[in-house]
Design an enzyme around this catalytic site. Structure first.
Site, short mmCIF file in Angstrom:
data_model
loop_
_atom_site.label_atom_id
_atom_site.label_comp_id
_atom_site.label_asym_id
_atom_site.label_seq_id
_atom_site.Cartn_x
_atom_site.Cartn_y
_atom_site.Cartn_z
CG ASP A 154 41.64 24.04 134.60
OD1 ASP A 154 42.70 23.66 135.15
OD2 ASP A 154 40.53 23.55 134.85
CG HIS B 247 42.21 23.12 138.34
ND1 HIS B 247 42.61 22.19 137.40
CD2 HIS B 247 41.63 22.40 139.34
CE1 HIS B 247 42.26 20.98 137.80
NE2 HIS B 247 41.68 21.07 138.98
CD GLU C 238 40.81 17.62 140.30
OE1 GLU C 238 40.64 16.41 140.12
OE2 GLU C 238 41.01 18.43 139.38
#
Ligand code: TNX
Length: 550
Positions: free
Chosen positions: A208, A280, A343
């Site tokens: 991440d 990420h 995302e």
């Protein structure tokens, strides 16, 4: 407490239809509190008593489980039970065997019969015998879970006949080790706890923005640079205390990963590794700036939220990530490889001349289609190697790669859309499965990311959306709980967020829907607490006297 007559065991084939045959309350009265709740329990008279000279009789297939069972029983009893090969249950033995007739139990179900003379566990597949052995542990006094010898305990198992099989084949827990690194020893303990509750997937969130946690031989800077951040934010964004000024980091070597994978395999847990892309990705871009869009030098992120720094969509980056996946495939034999997909803010692709040129060159409509193209390339790569791509429901945007399995986290909608399009789905909605959310409104709860997910709500979760036809519903493989660790700083804290909610999840994915009974479940949880205490699990007790988050 409800009254519950003891009924005659139905013929095996009607097991699935049999549904509820005995209620939680009556079982509790007999001292039985197994989590997750078995499909069918029939109490008998008397008990089997484990002794120093009890033997474990096994066939070749179940030998590893027999050895594990001996290992589990040893610390508290002080006896190392002898494991012997054989195909007959003898007196004073625990007999593990495969039964070719037991196809109705599927690969993971089992039957467990306890008489005064012996314990017999039968299954159609090796996983079933393993789960039978896990049930047997929970039938013993809670002291069996202690790490040191317990004197003066009668190691009795109440006489009972159990037939049990899971509702879903994907019964998972996720753990984020990027935001806060979790040591290998804890990952092993976590896997043990999954297996004890008959969960069979460990979704290991390895990369991440805040840290890259898996050694990749071809790109050593991913861990030399990307595994470390100089400090981390304290509290939520805008918090006045700012940053802690303390470096954070850590990673698993490939050797360590092999150990974890093998440990999980012996416990019938398949690891689903996650390598996040295209979003990420800041820690990876910090290690190899050429993977980014801006040329700017970055560091592994010290904040939380959604970073704008995502991988660029060049051919070179796609090849880089495929090289990474090639090493991941060598380490993880499981079918599913998770490539994130959540995302991915598109600002940088919008602003990047190279990304825009790529959209034109590939004749795509927009940045969403570009992400879809990116994921398709990963899907092709994985399918060519016999694996399947899994991704968060963000991969629905711009079109799903043909082989993709979707993890629906934003709600049921993503899952419904994917199932209708013929894709397999794992349900992981924030509403019922985000164990990083607060579990109570009592004062003194440790800081959490937000949200509110009490135990009862997890228990009430129904993974199959009512909107789906029976045919579509077959695509719902199961469900899993999520533990994101922005504000969860170490193992004791993970345990506190996971327990007891993981117990509710285990019943959601394993137990027959017809047996759902919140009051009975809460009674079982109360009986389960001493087991967790003996296992040194830092759980949140149902009643508030003991442990708090560490
Ligand atoms: C959303 S769920 C995220 C994570 C965060 C989490 C916090 C998902 C696919 N992305 O990056 O850690 O919320 O609850």
């Amino acid at each position: 407490m409800k009254d519950c007559a003891i009924r005659v065991l139905l013929p095996a084939l009607s097991l699935a239809a049999a549904g509820t045959l005995c209620c939680g309350g009556a079982e509790a009265a007999f001292g039985i509190a197994v989590i997750p709740q078995p499909t069918h329990v029939e109490m008998r008279e008397g008990a089997f008593t484990l002794q120093a000279n009890t033997t474990i009789v096994t066939d070749a297939t179940n030998d590893a489980t027999a050895q594990l069972l001996a290992t589990w029983l040893e610390p508290a009893t002080g006896w190392r039970l002898r494991v012997v090969r054989g195909d007959k249950a003898t007196d004073n033995s625990i007999h593990l065997s495969l039964d070719p007739q037991a196809a109705y139990l599927d690969d993971e179900g089992y039957s467990l019969e306890v008489t005064r003379q012996q314990v017999t566990i039968r299954a159609h597949g090796a996983a079933g015998t393993f789960y039978g052995a896990q049930t047997l542990r929970q039938l013993l006094p809670a002291a069996i879970f202690a790490a040191t010898r317990q004197s003066g305990v009668a190691w009795e198992v109440p006489a009972v006949r159990i037939e049990d099989a899971p509702r879903f084949r994907w019964r998972g827990m996720h753990l984020d080790v990027s935001r806060h690194f979790m040591p290998k020893a804890f990952v092993l303990k976590f896997i043990d706890l999954l297996a004890l509750h008959k969960l069979n997937r460990f979704h290991w969130h390895l990369t991440d923005d805040q840290g890259w946690r898996i050694e990749i031989r071809k790109y050593p800077k991913l861990t030399q640079v990307g595994a470390w951040r100089k400090e981390t934010r304290i509290g939520h964004e805008g918090h006045k205390r700012g940053f802690d000024g303390v470096p954070h980091g850590g990673f698993y070597t490939q050797q360590e990963i092999r150990e974890v994978v093998e440990y999980a395999r012996q416990r019938f847990v398949t690891i689903v590794p996650e390598i996040e892309m295209p979003g990420h990705a800041q820690a990876a871009i910090a290690a190899y700036p050429e993977l980014g869009n801006t040329g700017q030098r970055l560091e592994a992120w010290t904040q939380f939220g959604v970073s704008r720094n995502i991988f660029n969509p060049s051919e070179r980056t796609i090849r880089f990530l495929q090289d990474v996946l090639a090493e991941v495939l060598e380490l993880f034999p499981g079918e599913f490889i998770h490539v994130g997909g959540d995302e991915a803010l598109k600002d940088q692709w919008k602003a990047s001349a190279a990304a825009q040129a790529r959209i034109r060159e590939l004749n795509l409509n927009d940045e969403h289609a570009l992400q879809s193209y990116f994921m398709r390339r990963m899907d092709e790569f994985l399918r060519a190697r016999g694996r399947r791509l899994s991704g968060w429901d963000g991969i629905l945007e711009g079109g799903l790669p043909p082989g993709a399995t979707v993890m629906a986290w934003r709600g049921a909608e993503g899952g419904i859309a994917a199932a209708r399009a013929g894709h397999d789905v794992v349900m992981a909605p924030t509403s019922h499965t985000y164990f990083d959310y607060y579990q109570s409104e009592e004062p003194g709860e440790p800081l959490a990311i937000g949200g509110f997910l009490p135990l009862e709500k997890v228990y009430a979760f129904e993974p199959v959306p009512a909107e789906l036809t029976p045919e579509e519903a077959k695509h719902i493989l199961g469900a899993q709980g999520q533990i994101w660790t922005e504000y969860i700083t170490g193992p004791g804290h993970v345990e506190y967020m996971a327990f007891p909610r993981l117990l509710a999840l285990s019943e959601v994915v394993w137990s027959a829907n017809e047996r759902k009974d919140l009051a009975g479940f809460l009674e079982r949880v109360a009986s389960h607490e001493p087991r967790l205490r003996n296992l040194r699990v830092n759980f949140k007790p149902l009643r508030r006297e003991s442990p708090q988050a560490k």
